[in-house]
Scaffold this motif. Sequence first.
Motif, PDB file in Angstrom:
ATOM      1  N   LEU A 322       0.821  -1.211   0.000  1.00  0.00           N
ATOM      2  CA  LEU A 322       0.000   0.000   0.000  1.00  0.00           C
ATOM      3  C   LEU A 322       0.856   1.263   0.000  1.00  0.00           C
ATOM      4  N   PHE A 323       2.102   1.162   0.505  1.00  0.00           N
ATOM      5  CA  PHE A 323       2.967   2.341   0.637  1.00  0.00           C
ATOM      6  C   PHE A 323       4.086   2.372  -0.407  1.00  0.00           C
ATOM      7  N   ASP A 324       3.999   1.523  -1.408  1.00  0.00           N
ATOM      8  CA  ASP A 324       5.066   1.492  -2.422  1.00  0.00           C
ATOM      9  C   ASP A 324       5.207   2.833  -3.128  1.00  0.00           C
ATOM     10  N   ALA A 325       4.095   3.434  -3.521  1.00  0.00           N
ATOM     11  CA  ALA A 325       4.151   4.707  -4.252  1.00  0.00           C
ATOM     12  C   ALA A 325       4.745   5.808  -3.391  1.00  0.00           C
ATOM     13  N   LEU A 326       4.310   5.881  -2.124  1.00  0.00           N
ATOM     14  CA  LEU A 326       4.828   6.907  -1.227  1.00  0.00           C
ATOM     15  C   LEU A 326       6.304   6.675  -0.943  1.00  0.00           C
ATOM     16  N   ALA A 327       6.708   5.405  -0.781  1.00  0.00           N
ATOM     17  CA  ALA A 327       8.119   5.104  -0.544  1.00  0.00           C
ATOM     18  C   ALA A 327       8.973   5.486  -1.749  1.00  0.00           C
ATOM     19  N   LEU A 328       8.453   5.216  -2.955  1.00  0.00           N
ATOM     20  CA  LEU A 328       9.190   5.603  -4.166  1.00  0.00           C
ATOM     21  C   LEU A 328       9.332   7.115  -4.246  1.00  0.00           C
ATOM     22  N   LYS A 329       8.297   7.838  -3.907  1.00  0.00           N
ATOM     23  CA  LYS A 329       8.344   9.301  -3.926  1.00  0.00           C
ATOM     24  C   LYS A 329       9.397   9.826  -2.956  1.00  0.00           C
ATOM     25  N   ARG A 330       9.549   9.178  -1.818  1.00  0.00           N
ATOM     26  CA  ARG A 330      10.490   9.629  -0.792  1.00  0.00           C
ATOM     27  C   ARG A 330      11.876   9.004  -0.983  1.00  0.00           C
ATOM     28  N   SER A 331      12.005   8.135  -1.977  1.00  0.00           N
ATOM     29  CA  SER A 331      13.274   7.422  -2.198  1.00  0.00           C
ATOM     30  C   SER A 331      13.631   6.567  -0.985  1.00  0.00           C
ATOM     31  N   VAL A 332      12.612   5.908  -0.428  1.00  0.00           N
ATOM     32  CA  VAL A 332      12.788   5.032   0.727  1.00  0.00           C
ATOM     33  C   VAL A 332      12.411   3.617   0.302  1.00  0.00           C
ATOM     34  N   GLU A 333      13.184   2.648   0.731  1.00  0.00           N
ATOM     35  CA  GLU A 333      12.918   1.252   0.413  1.00  0.00           C
ATOM     36  C   GLU A 333      12.195   0.581   1.589  1.00  0.00           C
ATOM     37  N   ILE A 334      11.114  -0.133   1.268  1.00  0.00           N
ATOM     38  CA  ILE A 334      10.395  -0.906   2.293  1.00  0.00           C
ATOM     39  C   ILE A 334      10.767  -2.370   2.126  1.00  0.00           C
ATOM     40  N   GLU A 335      11.287  -2.983   3.191  1.00  0.00           N
ATOM     41  CA  GLU A 335      11.752  -4.370   3.140  1.00  0.00           C
ATOM     42  C   GLU A 335      10.929  -5.219   4.111  1.00  0.00           C
ATOM     43  N   LEU A 336      10.426  -6.345   3.620  1.00  0.00           N
ATOM     44  CA  LEU A 336       9.669  -7.277   4.449  1.00  0.00           C
ATOM     45  C   LEU A 336      10.569  -8.453   4.794  1.00  0.00           C
ATOM     46  N   ASP A 337      10.864  -8.621   6.079  1.00  0.00           N
ATOM     47  CA  ASP A 337      11.719  -9.707   6.566  1.00  0.00           C
ATOM     48  C   ASP A 337      10.827 -10.664   7.360  1.00  0.00           C
ATOM     49  N   ALA A 338      10.406 -11.756   6.711  1.00  0.00           N
ATOM     50  CA  ALA A 338       9.474 -12.696   7.347  1.00  0.00           C
ATOM     51  C   ALA A 338       9.626 -14.060   6.701  1.00  0.00           C
ATOM     52  N   PRO A 339       9.202 -15.129   7.360  1.00  0.00           N
ATOM     53  CA  PRO A 339       9.242 -16.460   6.741  1.00  0.00           C
ATOM     54  C   PRO A 339       8.264 -16.543   5.580  1.00  0.00           C
ATOM     55  N   ALA A 340       8.298 -17.663   4.897  1.00  0.00           N
ATOM     56  CA  ALA A 340       7.428 -17.820   3.729  1.00  0.00           C
ATOM     57  C   ALA A 340       5.960 -17.760   4.120  1.00  0.00           C
ATOM     58  N   ALA A 341       5.626 -18.273   5.274  1.00  0.00           N
ATOM     59  CA  ALA A 341       4.247 -18.250   5.760  1.00  0.00           C
ATOM     60  C   ALA A 341       4.273 -18.286   7.279  1.00  0.00           C
ATOM     61  N   LEU A 342       3.291 -17.644   7.879  1.00  0.00           N
ATOM     62  CA  LEU A 342       3.182 -17.611   9.347  1.00  0.00           C
ATOM     63  C   LEU A 342       1.699 -17.534   9.706  1.00  0.00           C
ATOM     64  N   ALA A 343       1.126 -18.686  10.080  1.00  0.00           N
ATOM     65  CA  ALA A 343      -0.299 -18.735  10.417  1.00  0.00           C
ATOM     66  C   ALA A 343      -0.504 -18.240  11.843  1.00  0.00           C
ATOM     67  N   VAL A 344      -1.417 -17.306  12.017  1.00  0.00           N
ATOM     68  CA  VAL A 344      -1.718 -16.751  13.338  1.00  0.00           C
ATOM     69  C   VAL A 344      -3.233 -16.649  13.487  1.00  0.00           C
ATOM     70  N   THR A 345      -3.666 -16.447  14.730  1.00  0.00           N
ATOM     71  CA  THR A 345      -5.078 -16.200  15.032  1.00  0.00           C
ATOM     72  C   THR A 345      -5.210 -14.800  15.595  1.00  0.00           C
ATOM     73  N   ALA A 346      -5.950 -13.945  14.914  1.00  0.00           N
ATOM     74  CA  ALA A 346      -6.143 -12.559  15.349  1.00  0.00           C
ATOM     75  C   ALA A 346      -7.227 -11.955  14.479  1.00  0.00           C
ATOM     76  N   ASP A 347      -7.462 -10.670  14.675  1.00  0.00           N
ATOM     77  CA  ASP A 347      -8.359  -9.925  13.792  1.00  0.00           C
ATOM     78  C   ASP A 347      -7.503  -9.339  12.675  1.00  0.00           C
ATOM     79  N   PRO A 348      -7.554  -9.879  11.470  1.00  0.00           N
ATOM     80  CA  PRO A 348      -6.632  -9.444  10.403  1.00  0.00           C
ATOM     81  C   PRO A 348      -6.760  -7.969  10.061  1.00  0.00           C
ATOM     82  N   ASP A 349      -7.983  -7.432  10.082  1.00  0.00           N
ATOM     83  CA  ASP A 349      -8.170  -6.023   9.731  1.00  0.00           C
ATOM     84  C   ASP A 349      -7.477  -5.111  10.735  1.00  0.00           C
ATOM     85  N   ARG A 350      -7.571  -5.434  11.999  1.00  0.00           N
ATOM     86  CA  ARG A 350      -6.964  -4.567  13.012  1.00  0.00           C
ATOM     87  C   ARG A 350      -5.444  -4.734  13.037  1.00  0.00           C
ATOM     88  N   ILE A 351      -4.971  -5.948  12.859  1.00  0.00           N
ATOM     89  CA  ILE A 351      -3.524  -6.125  12.785  1.00  0.00           C
ATOM     90  C   ILE A 351      -2.967  -5.329  11.608  1.00  0.00           C
TER      91      ILE A 351
END
Length: 466
Positions: A322-351
């Motif tokens: 969602l922030f790729d365009a804003l990051a490109l405008k600011r010349s900032v790189e967004i990096e996601l450091d996570a495993p291939a999958a991580l199943a959790v129980t929570a409210d996805p919208d609020r997380i």
Amino acid sequence: MLPIRLKIALASTLATVILLGGAGLIFLTTLHSGLQNSLDNSLRSRSDELAAEVNSDGTVRSDLTSGRITLGDNTYGQVLGSDGAVLQSVDELQHSLLSAQQLAEAKSGARFFDVLVNSTHGGHHQEVRVLAAPVGSGGTVVAVGLSRDIVDEAVERAGKQLLLLGFIVLLIAAPGSWFLAGSALAPVERMRRQAAELQANDAGGGLTVPETRDEIGRLATTMNALLARLHDALERERAFVADAGHELRTPLTVLRGELELAQRPGRSNEELLATVEVAAEETERLIRLAEDLLVLARDEDSANLRLTRFDLVETLADATALFDALALKRSVEIELDAPAALAVTADPDRIRRAVENLISNALRYAPAGSRVIVRAARAGDEVRIAVLDEGPGFPPELIPVVFERFRRGDVARTRGGVDDSEQGGSGLGLAIVRNIMRSHGGDAEAANRNPGPGAQVTLHWPVTDA
């Protein structure tokens, strides 16, 4: 409805009546049984004495009529033939003590009977306890009777004394129960008066806790804890309303000033357009502030959560995209450091809302050419998400209170960041993040990176496999 004091007094009095009645009944029953056993033992003794005067063939010794045998007052003694005829009688009673049926039963073994006879001592009817037993082999029966008056009179006299004693006890127990109930409920009444006199401003003072360590004392302690929570909640709401009013006053004041300028005569089109642009920006700020306030009000209650099982990595990927365009405008790189999958129980919208708030905040202060890192992993029995930037970091004095509503640091991390043309937030973003995590049973933590520079905000909540 009856007052509690009256209910307690009535219940205590009723319990006293039941206990006295039960105890009296048991006593009278025991007394009657004891007296009757004593009467039966006396009859056995006198029956043996009379049977000793009867020969083995059923005939009666002649000296029985001479008066040598004396059974005592109110005592009847007869020797009855097999046909029911009175062969001998110690008393002057002429008719048989036993009926034909009773005589037939007595021939087979000793029996006790209760009969009514016309006494020769005064000529009145008298209830008599009779013991009839066979003697000899000719069907002769010895019958000995004693008046039951002594038993009945003793039981009746004891019953009257118990009634009198019970009446006296009730005269004492009823007012005593009323007094004791009032004494026991006095602390409750005192707490009621104190609660009625409490005002919203002094609710934190609480109620007087009785010195007794009983249920009422524990009730007072619980009520004080509840009042303290309500007082704290009221103070927080007052502070929240005051802060919200302060935040709303600034854009509204700007709007009013711009509209007043627009009403002045002689304004050019360019000036009017500039005024409209400023008014639009302040209106947008008001909208964001109102939305944040609504989110905070909704997230106060964990019952509103819609828990589901989902892939956290996929949700984080959507949030960062969602922030790729804003990051490109600011010349900032967004990096996601996570495993291939991580199943959790929570409210996805609020997380996702919490993570988006952190990414937006990080991008605001991340300098050009830097990175914003979003990390996710399972650590023991918790799920952890960390958002890191390479900006100026949090002022040290802000870190302990950074998640409170309307808290901001200096200009570097609030009203413009690295781009002074961009307006800062309302100070509610991190408060929303904390509320979201606490509603999940977790929390949020803020710190400066070490080694730095930059800030790090970590979200964590317990793992739920179900």
